[in-house]
Motif scaffolding. Structure first.
Motif, PDB file in Angstrom:
ATOM      1  N   ARG A   1       0.858  -1.177   0.000  1.00 27.48           N
ATOM      2  CA  ARG A   1       0.000   0.000   0.000  1.00 27.48           C
ATOM      3  C   ARG A   1       0.894   1.227   0.000  1.00 27.48           C
ATOM      4  O   ARG A   1       1.627   1.467   0.971  1.00 27.48           O
TER       5      ARG A   1
ATOM      6  N   VAL B   1      -6.372   4.161  -0.925  1.00 30.36           N
ATOM      7  CA  VAL B   1      -5.324   3.138  -0.825  1.00 30.36           C
ATOM      8  C   VAL B   1      -4.853   2.806  -2.239  1.00 30.36           C
ATOM      9  O   VAL B   1      -5.649   2.339  -3.069  1.00 30.36           O
TER      10      VAL B   1
ATOM     11  N   MET C   1      -2.713   0.378  -4.277  1.00 32.36           N
ATOM     12  CA  MET C   1      -2.113  -0.942  -4.107  1.00 32.36           C
ATOM     13  C   MET C   1      -1.298  -1.359  -5.320  1.00 32.36           C
ATOM     14  O   MET C   1      -1.642  -1.071  -6.468  1.00 32.36           O
TER      15      MET C   1
END
Length: 274
Positions: free
Chosen positions: A159, A190, A192
């Motif tokens: 992350r 977030v 990712m």
């Protein structure tokens, strides 16, 4: 005590002390303990005496035969090794152990300590997909890292470049795992990515995957129902499917998220916060 005897004993003691402190053991220094394939590492063999005319010898792993020689011109012998010279016949992703000594005529010093240098390799990028774009702290999202290989040793999930999980290439991550070490907030973007390690005992990792944008929505942080507007880049908008999403908190407040397209990176605004 006779003065001459005292001075003689003192001289002997000093010479014995000097012998106990002096050593013919060289030191080995590496510029980096890890390099990427294609890079160069500097290895320095530091000699305890001015050893001009002798040979500094560099050894790899447990081989009794030096793979590099250098005529000493002073107290330092410096070797510059490319990753391929360092590896020799070992594959990329190996850790190579080095030591050195010095040799002149019939004399050879003891060996230095051993230093390890890891040569990291890389593999093509995997693909990253997620089962949903919004998740509450206690709910989970399925994330899948798809390497372009039939088998890999492990996958690693990040992350915003912070490592949050590894192991299986398909796993469920809760909102709490995704927001670990972040300040509690109603709406947390977030970003990712994932990588994979194809071999168990080799230092090879892939290039990062594509980015995937998710949001952790925590309705418990709102004292009353709120509306949030999220702007994402045009090429991300299609991934969200529905343009709005509502999360209901335990005490009744709701957080409704509306997604719009923008040239800006994730930018959230929430109204009616008390």
């Amino acid at each position: 005590m006779d003065l001459i005897l005292f001075l003689s004993l003192s001289l002997c003691w000093c010479m014995a002390a000097a012998r106990s402190l002096w050593t013919d053991k060289p030191w080995i220094i590496v510029s980096s303990a890890e390099i990427e394939d294609g890079e160069t590492v500097e290895v320095t063999c530091t000699l305890p005496i001015d050893y001009r005319g002798g040979d500094c010898r560099l050894f790899r792993d447990n081989s009794p035969v030096p793979f590099r020689l250098k005529t000493a011109t002073g107290y330092l012998c410096v070797f510059y090794l490319t990753s391929q010279e360092l590896l020799g016949r070992q594959p990329v992703g190996s850790q190579i152990f080095l030591k050195c000594d010095y040799h002149i005529q019939q004399y050879t010093s003891v060996s230095s300590d051993v230093k390890g240098v890891t040569v990291w390799g890389s593999s093509p990028s995997p693909g990253l997909s997620v089962s949903r774009r919004f998740v509450s702290p206690d709910d989970s999202v399925e994330v899948t890292c798809s390497p372009p290989l039939n088998f890999v040793h492990s996958c690693h999930f990040y992350r915003d470049e912070i490592h949050i999980a590894d192991g299986s290439c398909r796993r469920n991550l809760t909102g709490k795992q995704l927001s670990i070490w972040e300040k509690s907030t109603i709406l947390l973007p977030v970003n990712m990515t994932c990588t994979y390690h194809p071999y168990e005992h080799r230092y090879v990792r892939s290039e990062p995957s594509n980015h995937n944008l998710l949001f952790v929505v925590d309705a418990s942080r709102a004292s009353s129902s709120v509306d949030c507007k999220v702007s994402v880049e045009d090429d991300q908008l299609a991934a969200f499917g529905r343009s709005s999403w509502t999360n209901v908190g335990a005490d009744g407040p709701t957080v409704t998220v509306q997604v719009t397209n923008s040239v800006l990176m994730p930018n959230e605004t929430c109204s009616n916060i008390q």
